[in-house]
Design an enzyme around this catalytic site. Structure first.
Site, mmCIF file in Angstrom:
data_model
loop_
_atom_site.group_PDB
_atom_site.id
_atom_site.type_symbol
_atom_site.label_atom_id
_atom_site.label_comp_id
_atom_site.label_asym_id
_atom_site.label_seq_id
_atom_site.Cartn_x
_atom_site.Cartn_y
_atom_site.Cartn_z
ATOM 1 N N LYS A 4 0.867 -1.173 0.000
ATOM 2 C CA LYS A 4 0.000 0.000 0.000
ATOM 3 C C LYS A 4 0.906 1.226 0.000
ATOM 4 C CE LYS A 4 -4.211 1.918 1.895
ATOM 5 N NZ LYS A 4 -3.817 3.327 2.028
ATOM 6 N N LYS A 19 -2.994 -2.671 7.564
ATOM 7 C CA LYS A 19 -1.972 -1.714 7.983
ATOM 8 C C LYS A 19 -0.875 -2.347 8.811
ATOM 9 C CE LYS A 19 -4.204 2.553 7.492
ATOM 10 N NZ LYS A 19 -3.882 3.952 7.678
HETATM 11 S S1 IVH Z 1 -6.505 -0.427 -4.962
HETATM 12 C C1 IVH Z 1 -11.029 -0.093 -5.543
HETATM 13 N N1 IVH Z 1 -3.977 -0.862 -4.477
HETATM 14 O O1 IVH Z 1 -4.928 3.403 -1.073
HETATM 15 C C2 IVH Z 1 -9.641 -0.277 -5.095
HETATM 16 N N2 IVH Z 1 -4.917 1.163 -3.681
HETATM 17 O O2 IVH Z 1 -8.195 3.445 -0.210
HETATM 18 C C3 IVH Z 1 -8.786 0.875 -5.405
HETATM 19 N N3 IVH Z 1 -3.310 2.642 -2.527
HETATM 20 O O3 IVH Z 1 -5.864 6.233 -2.023
HETATM 21 C C4 IVH Z 1 -7.531 0.951 -4.692
HETATM 22 N N4 IVH Z 1 -1.562 1.337 -2.768
HETATM 23 O O4 IVH Z 1 -4.358 5.373 -3.844
HETATM 24 C C5 IVH Z 1 -5.001 -0.013 -4.314
HETATM 25 N N5 IVH Z 1 -1.697 -1.369 -4.146
HETATM 26 C C6 IVH Z 1 -2.758 -0.526 -3.999
HETATM 27 C C7 IVH Z 1 -2.602 0.715 -3.341
HETATM 28 C C8 IVH Z 1 -3.735 1.530 -3.184
HETATM 29 C C9 IVH Z 1 -1.987 2.493 -2.291
HETATM 30 C C10 IVH Z 1 -4.116 3.798 -2.113
HETATM 31 C C11 IVH Z 1 -5.020 4.370 -3.151
HETATM 32 C C12 IVH Z 1 -6.151 4.913 -2.369
HETATM 33 C C13 IVH Z 1 -6.131 4.108 -1.118
HETATM 34 C C14 IVH Z 1 -7.273 3.112 -1.165
#
Ligand code: IVH
Length: 798
Positions: free
Chosen positions: A122, A321
């Site tokens: 993440k 997390k």
């Molecule tokens: S998937 C519908 N994959 O985390 C799913 N999000 O709440 C869309 N983020 O601000 C998100 N790493 O920018 C996804 N490997 C990852 C991610 C990621 C960071 C962020 C994203 C968004 C938040 C999701």
């Protein structure tokens, strides 16, 4: 103060969250760490869940993100940019719970196979949507509120990692979703530049990245080092042979030339996810960018469809997390600690706080300047950070929470407020021994001047000495060291080796009585003595350490493990090291002037020599004393040593010249000034002034004696005698086919030496095209002159 009734508390929380949200999303300048925001957010969620009537449409819990800035054009997202649910249980349980919920939704039983997942990092940056039409980047938009974002195409075009045109057979319409972020090294470098330019610095890479993307001037954005990782897609059409699983989708994006993070896996079941979480937690500190957790996604796109969404969050994905690395707490006191070298370090005593996976009660404030710069005071609310295995640190103060009191003089209606506590000041006297605290010009560190008179320094010296990588005395813990020093059983390190069983038992008894903690068993006449026997054994077992460890254990300033090893390897014998003048140390690899001087200073101090004698007399002896390294032969060349004397203007070239007229340190002492005529006047003057100093004369004598002693004990030179061994040659002019370095290497390989100037001692001058004064001098001194061919003949026709 926090309100206790839910109505006012909810209002209070909403106001706080709105403000923090604005600081975070719009201003990119948050005043509290994310952990604190999350905590308040969850508290509000809980209140609203318990009292649904309090839920209002304007609650921060009811929207996805921030408002688009008015300066950017709004961009509607055809496929909304949703957020994912966060699993706050930071243990493996969080992964298992997600798998369980997926299985439940899909109505799988125990008999069914484990679910396939894609597990990713993440990333801690800013979500972005990249629209490619016909393989060409046509628009980049931020997430905004999830439904409408901001058009940041101009800025995103400046990000080198983002392809302007996709490779291969890209579908006619492809929206790529991913994260713009900043690497930590790029962030540090950028902040350094900002600092140098007197511009404002950024608190963390995420804010720096977000600020850059939303920078109105693309020219400025272009100077910000951004990176990007793709993690999904938005609107897509006409993709023939589109992958059926998320992991394959990312592979395909990588194939189009988009950056996709390699640190991802396809795995099975909750256990597979938990293992990924665990592995990434260990990896986190070593990653070149920040992450705040991992993301799990059901891999099969068909299953994702089946699972669908619940209140705008997909059921098929979750963020898991890691423990927060930054938290808020308050400063209860600021103490100072006295280290082994007397360094006085201010330490913040904190209201215990769980951060980075441990409970933190203290955080170093490094030094006086640092405390001033951050203006940390008693009573302050501070951001504490603990990342990876690093020691906890106070990042900054939340100024608006500083306790204030009314100042006399302000009137009743608008009282003047001043901080309740004064700025921190370093004590003038050592809190342990009362000696002066001194801070030398240009130094950041203040020190207790008490030396080993200061019991804090004695304790630290013993603690260091006994450490695992030093003498490795088993059983000598902190508490015993404190008692041994406080109750006067041990003054110096050598005293450890004279301790008897009776001493230890008596010490323990006195310490217990002092602390009013005499154990019942002792009162009943039984004295536990096993620990004391073990400690005596542990001390005895440490008596024959490798020389390098003993040197490290002595606690000489600037001498760490690797310098200690260099000293041990080269000298082989403590007796030689403790007499070595600084220039002899300076010629060693990786030993600079500061380190060499520090070693020489340590041994120049009679108290240290006495302590060492006492240690040897107590039976401590290095187990691996050996002859000096054969490599000394080169280092002991007078030219090398002279260049290391620290004489101003005596450069290596001048030192080589000097070595020709003074072939040993003794010869330098006895030097006849008239032989220095070959040196420039300023070098000569500098050298003569240096030699006139009696201390330097004494040092040179010691250097000469040590050099002789070393030369004598060197192992016989096993190198074959070359045809030029013992011969000195001088190169001048351009040779027809050899560069100067090549010629020198050939001469040295044959055992000869190359000197920079011609003297009576020169055996040959090798002269080429346009040879000047050296050739003339060779002729005047009747030194043999060769050309390149002559040199080759001398070397045996190479
Ligand atoms: S998937 C519908 N994959 O985390 C799913 N999000 O709440 C869309 N983020 O601000 C998100 N790493 O920018 C996804 N490997 C990852 C991610 C990621 C960071 C962020 C994203 C968004 C938040 C999701």
């Amino acid at each position: 103060m926090t309100a206790s009734d839910p109505v006012s508390r909810a209002a209070e929380l909403r106001a706080l969250l709105h403000r923090y949200g604005h600081e975070y999303y719009v201003l990119d300048a948050p005043s509290v760490p994310d952990g604190e925001y999350d905590r308040l957010f969850r508290e509000l969620e809980a209140i609203e869940a318990a009292h649904p009537a309090l839920k209002s449409t304007d609650s921060p819990t009811q929207r996805v993100g921030g408002k688009p800035l008015p300066q950017f054009q709004p961009v509607p997202h055809a496929v909304p940019m949703l957020s994912i649910r966060t699993e706050t249980d930071v243990t493996a349980q969080g992964a298992l719970a997600f798998d369980a919920s997926v299985r439940k939704e899909l109505a799988l039983t125990e008999a069914d196979a484990p679910v396939d997942y894609a597990a990713e990092l993440k990333f801690d940056g800013l979500a972005i949507s990249l629209r490619y039409e016909g393989g060409v980047l046509v628009r980049a938009a931020t997430r905004g509120d999830g439904v409408t974002g901001e058009d940041v195409t101009q800025n995103i075009r400046t990000v080198g990692q983002i392809p302007l045109r996709l490779f291969g057979n890209a579908p006619p319409l492809l929206e790529v979703r991913g994260e713009v972020y900043m690497r930590r090294d790029d962030f540090d470098a950028m902040n350094e530049k900002q600092l140098a330019a007197g511009a404002k610095t950024f608190v963390n890479p995420r804010n720096a990245a977000a600020g850059a993307v939303r920078q109105l001037d693309p020219a400025i954005a272009a100077t910000r080092p951004l990176s990007f990782f793709a993690y999904g897609v938005g609107e897509v059409s006409g993709w023939e042979g589109a992958p059926a699983a998320h992991s394959a989708l990312l592979d395909a994006l990588a194939g189009f030339g988009l950056p996709v993070c390699a640190e991802r896996v396809r795995t099975q079941g909750g256990a597979g996810l938990a293992a990924f979480h665990d592995r990434v937690a260990g990896l986190r500190a070593a990653l070149p960018f920040d992450i705040d957790g991992v993301v799990y996604k059901v891999d099969a796109l068909a299953l994702q469809q089946e699972l669908g969404f619940r209140s705008r969050e997909p059921r098929w994905a979750v963020a898991h997390k890691f423990p927060a690395q930054e938290m808020l707490t308050t400063v209860e006191a600021i103490d100072v600690q006295v280290g082994r070298t007397g360094a006085i370090t201010p330490v913040a005593r904190l209201q215990p706080v769980f951060v980075g996976g441990v409970t933190v009660t203290n955080a170093t404030l490094h030094n006086e300047d640092e405390v001033r710069r951050k203006d940390v005071r008693v009573g302050d609310t501070v951001i504490v950070r603990r990342a990876g295995d690093v020691i906890p640190e106070v990042v900054g103060v939340v100024l608006e929470r500083r306790p204030m009191v009314d100042e006399a003089g302000g009137d009743l209606f608008s009282p003047v407020q001043r901080p309740q506590y004064a700025p921190f000041e370093l004590p003038k006297a050592c809190p342990v021994c009362g000696s002066h605290v001194v801070r030398e010009e240009g130094e950041t560190i203040a020190r207790c001047s008490g030396g080993l008179f200061c019991s804090a320094q004695r304790k630290e010296a013993i603690r260091h000495f006994a450490g695992r990588r030093m003498m490795d005395i088993e059983g000598l813990g902190e508490r015993y060291i404190d008692n041994l020093v406080d109750l006067d059983y041990v003054h110096g390190i050598a005293d450890l080796y004279r301790l008897t069983l009776a001493d230890l038992l008596e010490m323990k008894q006195r310490a217990d009585e002092r602390d009013g903690m005499v154990p019942e068993t002792v009162k009943a006449g039984q004295v536990a003595s096993k620990w004391a026997e073990n400690l005596i054994d542990g001390i005895a077992a440490s008596k024959r350490p490798p020389l390098a460890r003993l040197l490290f254990a002595l606690g000489i300033r600037h001498v760490g493990e690797s310098t200690a090893k260099t000293l041990a390897d080269w000298f082989g014998d403590l007796a030689l090291i403790r007499q070595a003048p600084a220039p002899l140390l300076r010629v060693l690899p990786d030993v600079g002037a500061t380190v060499a001087d520090s070693i020489a200073d340590f041994f120049a101090e009679p108290k240290n020599q006495q302590a060492l004698d006492a240690l040897l007399a107590a039976g401590v002896a290095p187990a691996d004393t050996h002859a000096p390294s054969a490599a000394w032969r080169d280092k002991l060349a007078p030219a090398e040593l002279y260049a290391a004397l620290g004489v101003a203007k005596l450069t290596p070239v001048r030192a080589r010249q000097l070595a020709e007229v003074a072939p040993s340190p003794q010869a330098l002492i006895d030097l006849d000034e008239s032989t220095l005529s070959g040196l420039p006047a300023d070098v000569r003057a500098s050298l003569l002034a240096w030699l006139a100093n009696a201390e330097n004369g004494a040092m040179l004598r010691a250097l000469g004696a040590q050099r002789d002693a070393l030369l004598e004990s060197l192992p016989a030179d096993l190198a074959p005698q070359g045809v030029l061994s013992g011969k000195t040659l001088v190169l001048t002019g351009a040779l027809p086919s050899l560069t100067r370095d090549e010629a020198q290497a050939m001469i040295e390989a044959a055992g000869g030496k190359v000197s920079g100037s011609v003297s009576k001692k020169t055996d040959y001058v090798v002269a080429g095209e346009a040879a000047g004064s050296k050739l003339a001098k060779a002729e005047s001194l009747s030194v043999a002159v060769l050309d390149e061919q002559g040199l080759r003949a001398l070397l045996g026709g190479v």
